[in-house]
Design an enzyme around this catalytic site. Structure first.
Site, PDB file in Angstrom:
ATOM      1  N   GLY A 217       7.517  92.056 -45.959  1.00 15.63           N
ATOM      2  CA  GLY A 217       6.278  92.755 -45.683  1.00 15.63           C
ATOM      3  C   GLY A 217       6.345  93.509 -44.365  1.00 15.63           C
ATOM      4  CB  SER A 218       3.680  94.559 -42.074  1.00 15.56           C
ATOM      5  OG  SER A 218       2.997  95.342 -43.039  1.00 15.56           O
ATOM      6  CB  THR A 219       7.808  90.796 -40.369  1.00 13.86           C
ATOM      7  OG1 THR A 219       8.474  90.571 -41.622  1.00 13.86           O
ATOM      8  CG2 THR A 219       6.594  89.873 -40.259  1.00 13.86           C
TER       9      THR A 219
END
Length: 486
Positions: A217-219
């Protein structure tokens, strides 16, 4: 000699040759493999007949052997069992061995080549052979904090010392009781293993390092941002296109921002602000602009696609090859979706590299190996795994990550009196399941002592309402506070 006798002689000679070759092959070529095969009953009797060395955390054994009155001689004991179960693994008569019990088996049994002189000394003096102790790098307060904070949720936590690579916490939930597998009651041990193998949420799988990988995801936007900064064409203040909805090339699909939010005014934002609010459209477009090669090369510099043992094997993280990435898939990959897959260990390494001025230190869990007489056999020396980014890029990313926690999506990771750097992630899985909740970061931002990565599968107890900031960030905060002694 008549023909039948000649044929019989040839058969006899051939059989003798086959017997000699087979015996030689088993005794010399296969000897080591057979001796070390966990299914070899003679090996089990030999190993269980001597005290197996303890596994130690901060001076306290978490696994050790006690004498028992049965054919094996010693019983393996684990306490507290479940909290360290993915680290110690188990040592079982019928189910083999896993975790540290497997990776460090030769020193725990005293059969390692490094213990040859000790074995000779024991033979001369008549002293019973004993295994060596394995002292781990784990911080018991951080391990406990991670275990407690995850609670009944399914997930994992990895905490690293960014300057050395020492693993400070390694937790996978749900855990299991290794004692149920170490019992000398073979029927009970077999039943326990079958039950755990069939149990919901895979308690035997170490979700922190192996067995499965997750969309980050956004990591993963940390990797995309690093690639942009390393290209020399972007800075923290570079203005990016950030529409509310991004139409993807060659398809009717679109990418939107979480909750349909806008990232900035006029459909634009800076790179720093895009990370702070986790702007999907800005990073998806940025990924397409950078190209697949730049993202893949940056991911690999952080450790993707590279074998790693700590000494337990870590599953390699994955960024798809060019042939699998059309522009739309590349856009999704840039925000940690599509086919990008990673482990919590890998994402902890990304944060640790940023914390450590761009250098990824090789993670390790074994600090020291000692003989039963406390003589040091080996000590792990920190080593550089890779240089992922320049010191300048690391400094810029650190400041951007600080803004994430100060005023962005990661405010739940704030620690009073300590500046925290971080990045949240909410990774979509399938339409039928809630997203995974992620957080990765480090503290203190200006003098890092701990880097952490947290995943909670399918949002944990929060379910569809889960975000990385809401679910994973508080867990990371608890672990960082434990390391910092707060």
């Amino acid at each position: 000699m008549n023909t039948p006798l000649r044929r019989l002689s040839l058969v006899v000679v051939t059989m003798f040759l086959a017997l000699m070759v087979g015996t030689s092959w088993v005794q010399f070529v296969q000897a080591d493999a057979l001796n070390n095969d966990s299914r070899n009953v003679r090996t089990l009797y030999r190993e269980f007949g001597n005290p197996r060395g303890p596994i130690i955390v901060a001076g306290t054994p978490i696994a050790w052997s006690e004498p028992v009155d049965d054919a094996f001689g010693y019983q393996r004991i684990y306490a507290p069992g479940a909290m360290y179960s993915n680290v110690t693994g188990f040592y079982s008569i019928v189910n083999g061995r896993t975790g540290i019990e497997s990776a460090e088996n030769d020193v725990l049994t005293g059969s390692s080549d490094s213990l040859f002189l000790s074995r000779i000394q024991d033979l001369i003096t008549g002293k019973q052979p004993q295994g060596s102790s394995v002292e781990l790098t784990l911080n018991p307060a951080a391990q406990q904090a991670a275990w407690d904070a995850l609670g009944d949720q399914v997930g994992a936590v990895v905490a690293l010392d960014p300057t050395t690579g020492a693993v400070l916490a390694l937790v996978s939930t749900p855990g299991f009781d290794p004692n149920s597998l170490a019992t000398h009651d073979t029927a009970a041990a077999s039943t326990a293993y079958k039950d755990l193998n069939a149990a919901a949420n895979d308690p035997l799988v170490d979700k922190a390092i192996s067995g499965k990988t997750y969309p980050p995801g956004s990591t993963f936007k940390l990797v995309t941002a690093a690639a942009a900064l390393e290209s020399g064409q972007y800075s923290a203040d570079t203005v990016l296109a950030a529409p509310d909805v991004l139409s993807l090339p060659q398809t009717t699909a679109t990418i939107g921002n979480y909750g349909g939010a806008s990232c900035g005014s006029g459909g634009q934002t800076t790179l720093s602000d895009a990370l702070r609010v986790s702007c999907n459209t800005a990073f998806a477009q940025l990924g397409m602009d950078l190209g697949a090669d730049a993202l893949r090369e940056q991911a690999e510099k952080f450790g993707f696609s590279t074998p790693l043992s700590i000494p337990m094997k870590v599953t390699e993280s994955y960024f798809p090859p060019n042939e699998d990435l059309d522009p739309a898939k590349l856009a999704k990959s840039a925000i940690g979706q599509q086919d990008v897959r990673t482990t919590p260990m890998q994402m902890a390494m990304v944060s640790a590299a940023i914390a450590n001025g761009g250098k990824v230190m090789t993670p390790y869990t074994v600090a020291t190996v000692r003989t039963a007489d406390l003589d040091v056999i080996s000590e792990t020396e920190p080593s550089v795994f890779s240089t992922a980014i320049s010191a300048g890029t690391a400094s810029t990313l650190r400041d951007m990550m600080v803004s994430v926690v100060d005023s962005g999506t990661g405010t739940a990771a704030k620690i009073p009196g300590v500046q925290v750097a971080g990045k949240t992630g909410t990774a979509e899985t399938t339409a039928e399941q809630s997203p995974h909740a992620w957080f990765t970061g480090f503290a203190p931002a200006n003098d890092p002592k701990v880097a952490v990565a947290v995943i909670v599968e399918h949002g944990g107890s929060t379910g569809n309402e889960a975000t990385g900031g809401k679910v994973a960030a508080p867990i990371a905060k608890a672990v960082m506070q434990a390391v910092l002694g707060q």
